[in-house]
Scaffold this active site. Structure first.
Site: not given
Ligand code: BGC
Length: 593
Positions: A65, A67, A69, A73, A248, A310
């Site tokens: 972080d 800043n 908060d 970031d 993802d 992924e």
């Molecule tokens: C990401 C997760 C996310 C999910 C929905 C995944 O595979 O790694 O963190 O919750 O996709 O986007």
């Protein structure tokens, strides 16, 4: 993803960086690693950069972080680039930084072409990119193509009326005939985050499909307009100079168009839903067409941009398809979850799965991963409570001495542990609220990076941070480990430096040895261009083991070796290959003489 590893794995029953600046001063010559190779030798540069890369996942909320908060970031990450450079990182995978309501902490995107103000601005992003580039570190974005946030303008339009031009951008359906809303969802499919995958929208009297949270409606990839819009966002970031994407949840793009009910399986999820066969809504063949077209887009850019997936998949045959098999025309690096998420130290299984990645993916490049923001950290998944650090060293040895591209997660290099909330009211990840106490959510593996022993582990100067630092930060932190030549951090650093500079570790093929040994995993990285082979011997058990190698039988050029790195002081002087006594969970990495 944790939920996938947590529940689906169950269900599946389941560059080169020579100029990386690793100098002698940076590669500590410690007791346990005093024979580590001098990095002066310039290794070959066979293949694209990502083939030899160490990719480091940063969960931006939790890294640094800048800043005050309490939330990490982009400027915080920029401040820590020298640290990453020193460790030997070639590329950073940034978990999503786009504008988002943050229901799923960025995986619910409401604007694909900007930066969430919590994390900074596009100007900050450009600075990160250019500062990283000065250090030969690339930036890989997280691209969420399966779904958007329900606050994305596309969805807002889509939900507004059945005749809206964007209606067909998402998956809408009437409920089952004979029933009445909201109790007649189109089918029995469940969300990976619990309960029905269908949400009734009274505005238009139809249900929309969400594989993840209700606030994450699935895009309809059967509509070409969706592909074209999403590829546009991909170009936006490629044009800015990112090195590629981590895609993802990519196997979830398509669903069975007939919306057939899923077959039920025994047992229940952490949310109390009955398990079901996911084959009607995961890993459908149509996704491969999208991957080939996306690859064509990315390959038009200079600089060897990379597509990482992924890809939680049931087996190596399925994984191979994600490379495009022998065509090599889909993802460059679909993640191999078969190895890192075995979740038990079973030498036979590791041998089998590593061999699969060597022999069954048609010359494609494996990508192993042990840790990410969705899973209980490997420290906890593999540790036995007594030998945790030795086990962490052994796993790191696999990550960096096999032929695989290495993907690691922030904090792995110091042995950060999963520290889940102890009270439901402290949980931030919604699945931890739905699933409490069986599923405590993913907060535990997302705690702030432990930089030093100051307030909030050096992560932030705020009075309170979005998640508290794990209690062990006073003793387990980067600063303490950088100062200790025998630390896990320095083990990682030496492994990475060795792997970058030794031609055999970079490009040597791999031969499994002693293949019937169920306690010890041994393999040889065969020598290249006159450089000697390297032997890796790993005791997967908590008891001492003795192994022996026969130069004849094992086709070794010599019966003597020279220790490069070991986690066992007793093996520091080991050179005879005919009798090697391995203490519990010992790692021995040696160069044949
Ligand atoms: C990401 C997760 C996310 C999910 C929905 C995944 O595979 O790694 O963190 O919750 O996709 O986007």
């Amino acid at each position: 993803m944790g939920h996938i590893a947590r529940s689906l794995l169950g269900m599946f029953a389941a560059f080169v960086l020579l100029a990386s600046g690793i100098s002698l001063a940076q590669a500590p010559q410690t007791f346990r690693g005093r024979n580590a190779p001098k990095p002066a030798a310039h290794a070959g540069t066979a293949g694209p950069w990502w083939k030899h890369a160490v990719i480091y996942e940063i969960y931006p909320r939790s890294f640094q972080d800048s800043n005050g908060d309490g939330i990490g970031d982009l400027n915080g990450i920029t401040e820590r680039l020298d640290y990453l450079k020193g460790l030997g990182v070639d590329a950073i995978w940034l978990s999503p930084i786009y504008p988002s309501p943050q229901i799923d902490f960025g995986y619910d995107i409401s604007d694909y072409e900007n930066v969430d103000p919590q994390y900074g601005t596009l100007v900050d992003f450009n600075r990160l990119l250019s500062e990283a580039k000065k250090r030969d570190i690339r930036i890989i974005m997280d691209m969420v193509m399966n779904h958007t946030s329900d606050k994305h303008p596309w969805f807002i339009e889509s939900a507004s009326s059945k005749t809206n031009p964007k209606r067909n951008w998402y998956v809408w359906d009437d409920g089952k005939a004979g029933g009445a809303p909201p109790d007649n969802p189109p089918n029995n499919w469940t969300s990976i985050f619990g309960h029905s995958a269908w949400q009734y929208s009274p505005m238009t009297g139809q249900y929309y499909y969400h594989r993840f949270y209700i606030q994450q409606p699935d895009l309809n990839w059967r509509n070409p307009a969706v592909e074209s819009a999403m590829f546009g966002t991909v170009r936006f970031w490629l044009d800015r100079g990112v090195a590629g994407f981590r895609l993802d949840a990519i196997p979830t793009l398509f669903e069975d168009p007939k919306l057939t009910d899923a077959k039920l399986l025994p047992g229940t999820t952490a949310y109390g839903d009955q398990n079901q066969d996911t084959s009607l809504y995961e890993n459908l063949p149509e996704v491969h067409g999208v991957m080939r077209r996306l690859r064509a887009v990315v390959d038009k850019y200079p600089g060897q941009r990379v597509l990482i997936g992924e890809t939680y998949l049931p087996n190596i045959v399925e994984l191979d398809k994600w490379y495009g098999g022998a065509q090599h025309n889909e993802l460059h690096l679909p993640m191999d979850m078969q190895v890192g998420f075995i979740n038990k130290l079973d030498a036979n299984l590791f041998r089998q799965r590593i061999s699969d990645a060597e022999t069954k993916i048609e010359g494609n490049q494996p990508l192993f991963v042990f840790d990410n923001h969705d899973n209980i950290r490997s420290w906890n998944r593999y540790g036995d409570g007594t030998h945790d650090e030795l086990i962490a060293r052994l796993l790191a040895a696999i990550l960096f001495t096999t032929r695989s591209t290495a993907l690691m997660y922030y904090g792995q290099e110091i042995g950060m542990t999963t520290t889940p909330p102890t009270r439901k009211e402290d949980v931030k990840d919604p699945i931890g609220i739905t699933g409490w106490p069986r599923e405590k959510g993913r907060d535990g593996e997302r705690t702030p990076m432990q930089w030093d022993d100051s307030q909030n582990a050096g992560f932030s100067t705020a009075t309170s941070t979005w998640l508290p630092a794990a209690a062990d930060y006073k003793t387990k932190n980067v600063k303490a480990q950088q100062d200790d030549p025998n630390s896990l951090f320095n083990w990682y650093k030496q492994l990475i430096a060795t792997r970058k500079t030794d031609p055999t570790l970079r490009d040597g093929s791999m031969t499994m040895l002693d293949q019937t040994n169920s306690s010890v995993l041994s393999y040889l990285r065969n020598g290249v261009a006159g450089h000697p082979p390297i032997l890796v011997v790993l005791n997967f058990t908590g008891t001492p083991q003795t192994v022996s190698f026969d130069p004849h039988k094992d086709h070794l050029p010599s019966s003597k070796a020279h220790t490069l790195l070991t986690s066992a002081p007793a093996l520091e002087q080991q050179s005879d290959l005919t009798r090697i006594e391995l203490p519990p969970y010992a790692t021995w990495i040696a160069r044949l003489q």
